[in-house]
Design an enzyme around this catalytic site. Sequence first.
Site, PDB file in Angstrom:
ATOM      1  N   ARG A 155       3.359  -0.289  -2.048  1.00  0.00           N
ATOM      2  CA  ARG A 155       2.437   0.834  -1.812  1.00  0.00           C
ATOM      3  C   ARG A 155       1.141   0.256  -1.267  1.00  0.00           C
ATOM      4  O   ARG A 155       0.480  -0.532  -1.947  1.00  0.00           O
ATOM      5  CB  ARG A 155       2.202   1.567  -3.136  1.00  0.00           C
ATOM      6  CG  ARG A 155       1.280   2.774  -3.041  1.00  0.00           C
ATOM      7  CD  ARG A 155       1.079   3.397  -4.421  1.00  0.00           C
ATOM      8  NE  ARG A 155       0.213   4.554  -4.361  1.00  0.00           N
ATOM      9  CZ  ARG A 155      -1.116   4.487  -4.361  1.00  0.00           C
ATOM     10  NH1 ARG A 155      -1.727   3.315  -4.399  1.00  0.00           N
ATOM     11  NH2 ARG A 155      -1.842   5.587  -4.291  1.00  0.00           N
TER      12      ARG A 155
ATOM     13  N   LYS B 142      -6.566  -4.221  -4.538  1.00  0.00           N
ATOM     14  CA  LYS B 142      -7.032  -4.020  -5.924  1.00  0.00           C
ATOM     15  C   LYS B 142      -7.978  -5.133  -6.366  1.00  0.00           C
ATOM     16  O   LYS B 142      -8.033  -6.195  -5.780  1.00  0.00           O
ATOM     17  CB  LYS B 142      -5.829  -3.866  -6.859  1.00  0.00           C
ATOM     18  CG  LYS B 142      -5.213  -2.468  -6.694  1.00  0.00           C
ATOM     19  CD  LYS B 142      -4.131  -2.145  -7.675  1.00  0.00           C
ATOM     20  CE  LYS B 142      -3.650  -0.701  -7.412  1.00  0.00           C
ATOM     21  NZ  LYS B 142      -2.417  -0.400  -8.128  1.00  0.00           N
TER      22      LYS B 142
END
Length: 282
Positions: free
Chosen positions: A262, A227
């Site tokens: 995840r 991210k």
Amino acid sequence: MPTITERLRPIQDAIGQRTLVMGVLNTTPDSFYDGGRYATLDAALARAEQMLEEGADILDIGGESTRPGAEPVPEAEEIRRVVPLIEAIVARYPNAVISVDTTKSRVAQQALQAGACILNDISGATFDPRMLEVAAHTGALIVLMHIKGTPKTMQQNPVYDDVVAEVRATLHAHARRALEAGIPKEHIWLDPGIGFGKTVEHNLQLLRGLPELRTLDFPILVGTSRKSFIGHILGGLPPEERLEGTLATLALAVAWGADIVRVHDVKAAVRAVNVADALCRR
Ligand code: HH2
């Protein structure tokens, strides 16, 4: 095909014993890292097989990008993207644990019929309230994530007085709604929603605040994989260059109480969390 309860059992037995790895598989043209790579059924199925061989505990299949600024995808298109892939994976791997990354109850319903057993809802079942009913009626496990706003608007100057306290309170409310809808406690996982309506500093505070989220007494899922806050810390590196930074977040997330991570990079993540587990879970 084994029942949902049978497919969930090994996952639930492992919670608290070791960190589970959820592999990301987006069949979208526009996801921020893997968009366009697995748009054909063959390419997506090959990737699913690879992630299972690399030790993924769960495959998270997504047909709608939730990156900042993303537009919603029509329901029929999302179903077309995820359902045939789920059917193909379970035909080959009947015991595979598949989650569907969706906020739409009809997509969820069809994905469960096709063989998924986990609903991963980035809105915490607030975009489509029928999501909770679907989980309650089918016996599916549901991941309820915190988001501020919608993917289209969430990064427009998010403000919190105390991000950890506010996210904790929202997740607590999500869990209570899920329990009231008849979902058993052991079928509810919570997720602080790293990157969903948060600045870089909010994301860092939330990761450091995982021990406080743990006090809600539900398994915590954390999604940091590649991210943008990692790229920002590293001087503006693009998603392709964020693996090492991701692995650093995984080790600390495990130390601070994450139960499920995840990730896009299953092989590297499994190795990282296995070492982190050896250090932290004694
Ligand atoms: N992050 C993304 C998507 N779904 N679900 C949960 N529970 N937690 C997360 O942190 C999370 C999530 C974003 O990552 P990705 O799927 O790679 O990107 P995109 O939304 O662009 O498809």
